[in-house]
Every structure is written in C-alpha cells, then in structure tokens.
Design a protein around this motif. Structure first.
Motif, mmCIF file in Angstrom:
data_model
loop_
_atom_site.group_PDB
_atom_site.id
_atom_site.type_symbol
_atom_site.label_atom_id
_atom_site.label_comp_id
_atom_site.label_asym_id
_atom_site.label_seq_id
_atom_site.Cartn_x
_atom_site.Cartn_y
_atom_site.Cartn_z
ATOM 1 N N VAL A 119 -12.335 -4.069 -8.971
ATOM 2 C CA VAL A 119 -13.459 -3.137 -9.090
ATOM 3 C C VAL A 119 -13.537 -2.258 -7.837
ATOM 4 O O VAL A 119 -13.753 -1.046 -7.933
ATOM 5 N N ALA A 120 -13.332 -2.862 -6.668
ATOM 6 C CA ALA A 120 -13.365 -2.087 -5.426
ATOM 7 C C ALA A 120 -12.242 -1.045 -5.397
ATOM 8 O O ALA A 120 -12.475 0.116 -5.040
ATOM 9 N N HIS A 121 -11.028 -1.449 -5.781
ATOM 10 C CA HIS A 121 -9.913 -0.496 -5.809
ATOM 11 C C HIS A 121 -10.192 0.640 -6.790
ATOM 12 O O HIS A 121 -9.958 1.813 -6.470
ATOM 13 N N LEU A 122 -10.683 0.306 -7.967
ATOM 14 C CA LEU A 122 -10.981 1.345 -8.955
ATOM 15 C C LEU A 122 -12.113 2.246 -8.484
ATOM 16 O O LEU A 122 -12.104 3.457 -8.746
ATOM 17 N N GLY A 123 -13.074 1.675 -7.775
ATOM 18 C CA GLY A 123 -14.156 2.475 -7.208
ATOM 19 C C GLY A 123 -13.646 3.478 -6.177
ATOM 20 O O GLY A 123 -14.088 4.635 -6.141
ATOM 21 N N VAL A 124 -12.706 3.048 -5.348
ATOM 22 C CA VAL A 124 -12.110 3.953 -4.359
ATOM 23 C C VAL A 124 -11.343 5.066 -5.066
ATOM 24 O O VAL A 124 -11.446 6.237 -4.688
ATOM 25 N N ILE A 125 -10.591 4.711 -6.096
ATOM 26 C CA ILE A 125 -9.840 5.724 -6.851
ATOM 27 C C ILE A 125 -10.799 6.726 -7.489
ATOM 28 O O ILE A 125 -10.614 7.942 -7.383
ATOM 29 N N ALA A 126 -11.836 6.222 -8.133
ATOM 30 C CA ALA A 126 -12.799 7.110 -8.792
ATOM 31 C C ALA A 126 -13.511 7.990 -7.773
ATOM 32 O O ALA A 126 -13.660 9.201 -7.978
ATOM 33 N N GLY A 127 -13.934 7.386 -6.671
ATOM 34 C CA GLY A 127 -14.619 8.164 -5.637
ATOM 35 C C GLY A 127 -13.719 9.211 -5.014
ATOM 36 O O GLY A 127 -14.135 10.354 -4.802
ATOM 37 N N VAL B 84 -6.967 8.193 2.181
ATOM 38 C CA VAL B 84 -8.141 7.320 2.043
ATOM 39 C C VAL B 84 -7.798 6.118 1.174
ATOM 40 O O VAL B 84 -8.145 4.973 1.502
ATOM 41 N N MET B 85 -7.082 6.343 0.079
ATOM 42 C CA MET B 85 -6.709 5.231 -0.801
ATOM 43 C C MET B 85 -5.749 4.276 -0.088
ATOM 44 O O MET B 85 -5.848 3.059 -0.251
ATOM 45 N N PHE B 86 -4.833 4.804 0.725
ATOM 46 C CA PHE B 86 -3.897 3.963 1.478
ATOM 47 C C PHE B 86 -4.658 3.073 2.463
ATOM 48 O O PHE B 86 -4.456 1.858 2.510
ATOM 49 N N VAL B 87 -5.538 3.670 3.244
ATOM 50 C CA VAL B 87 -6.283 2.906 4.256
ATOM 51 C C VAL B 87 -7.186 1.865 3.598
ATOM 52 O O VAL B 87 -7.199 0.697 4.003
ATOM 53 N N THR B 88 -7.921 2.284 2.577
ATOM 54 C CA THR B 88 -8.825 1.323 1.933
ATOM 55 C C THR B 88 -8.059 0.230 1.202
ATOM 56 O O THR B 88 -8.518 -0.914 1.156
ATOM 57 N N HIS B 89 -6.896 0.559 0.655
ATOM 58 C CA HIS B 89 -6.104 -0.484 -0.021
ATOM 59 C C HIS B 89 -5.676 -1.545 0.992
ATOM 60 O O HIS B 89 -5.754 -2.740 0.711
ATOM 61 N N SER C 127 0.820 -1.215 0.000
ATOM 62 C CA SER C 127 0.000 0.000 0.000
ATOM 63 C C SER C 127 0.855 1.266 0.000
ATOM 64 O O SER C 127 0.491 2.260 -0.628
ATOM 65 N N LEU C 128 1.995 1.226 0.686
ATOM 66 C CA LEU C 128 2.912 2.368 0.639
ATOM 67 C C LEU C 128 3.498 2.553 -0.758
ATOM 68 O O LEU C 128 3.734 3.691 -1.190
ATOM 69 N N MET C 129 3.716 1.446 -1.457
ATOM 70 C CA MET C 129 4.152 1.550 -2.863
ATOM 71 C C MET C 129 3.074 2.257 -3.686
ATOM 72 O O MET C 129 3.385 3.059 -4.567
ATOM 73 N N HIS C 130 1.797 1.971 -3.382
ATOM 74 C CA HIS C 130 0.693 2.657 -4.063
ATOM 75 C C HIS C 130 0.709 4.147 -3.753
ATOM 76 O O HIS C 130 0.461 4.969 -4.636
#
Length: 121
Positions: A97-105, A64-69, A38-41
């Motif tokens: 799909v969940a990861h992309l949804g978090v990114i889009a949101g 938010v993306m780090f925590v949700t990832h 997730s830190l790489m993300h």
C-alpha cells in the motif's frame, strides 16, 4: 493509458517475476540488495514510463520513487528483524500500500504537472 497504471505495472513486474529468491535473501542481509532491487524498479519504471519521460517532472518522480523504495524496503527489513513474531502478511500488505501510494502520489503531483498547495499564499 495513464502514467500511474504504467508505473504500477512496472512495480508489480519488478516485485514479483523479476525478483529472484536470491535477491530477496540478499535484501534481508545487505542494504546493497535493496539498492539493486530499487534500481531494477527505476529501470522498469523508465521502460514502462517511456512515453511520458519528457512530460512533467518524470525524472524527479523516478528519483522520489527510488529513494522511497529504498526507505520502505529497509524499514520492512528492520521491522522483520526487530519483531520476529510480527504478522508478516500484515506488513507485506502495508508495504505494498505504501509503495502504491508513492507511485500514485508521484504520478499525480509530478508527472501530471500538478503542484501541491500547502497553504501558501
């Protein structure tokens, strides 16, 4: 180019070419592996999102993306452990799909300075 596309490119780069088989194995055994991934993300999101880091709430979106990832990947590991005969491809697709949804949101709500109205006055 829209911030959403930048973050999606960062996501796929980190999930595929930058993620070694060793890291995949480590993630399935230790939560620290998920945190490292997730830190790489975070790092690739900051690099790809650099033109946008002073717009909106970029750092909140990255957090938010780090925590949700972390949560999504830990959930995937838990499901694989608990349901050994589960359809891994189906869970892989749902995970993406969940990861992309978090990114889009995240990019819609925080990076483009839109605030959700949850029915408040």
């Amino acid at each position: 180019m829209d911030i959403t596309l930048h973050l999606i490119l960062a996501h796929f780069l980190t999930d595929y070419p930058l993620q070694s088989d060793d890291l995949v194995a480590y993630k399935s055994k230790h939560f620290l592996g998920i945190v490292v991934h997730s830190l790489m993300h975070v790092l690739t999101s900051v690099i790809f999102g650099f033109p946008f880091i002073f717009q909106g709430n970029f750092w909140l979106a990255v957090l938010v993306m780090f925590v949700t990832h972390n949560l999504l990947d830990e959930g995937k590991v838990w499901i694989h452990r608990r349901f050994k005969k589960a359809n891994r491809f189906l869970f892989y697709c749902l995970d993406q799909v969940a990861h992309l949804g978090v990114i889009a949101g995240s990019s819609y709500l925080w990076l483009q300075n839109r605030v959700p109205d949850f029915g408040g006055r």
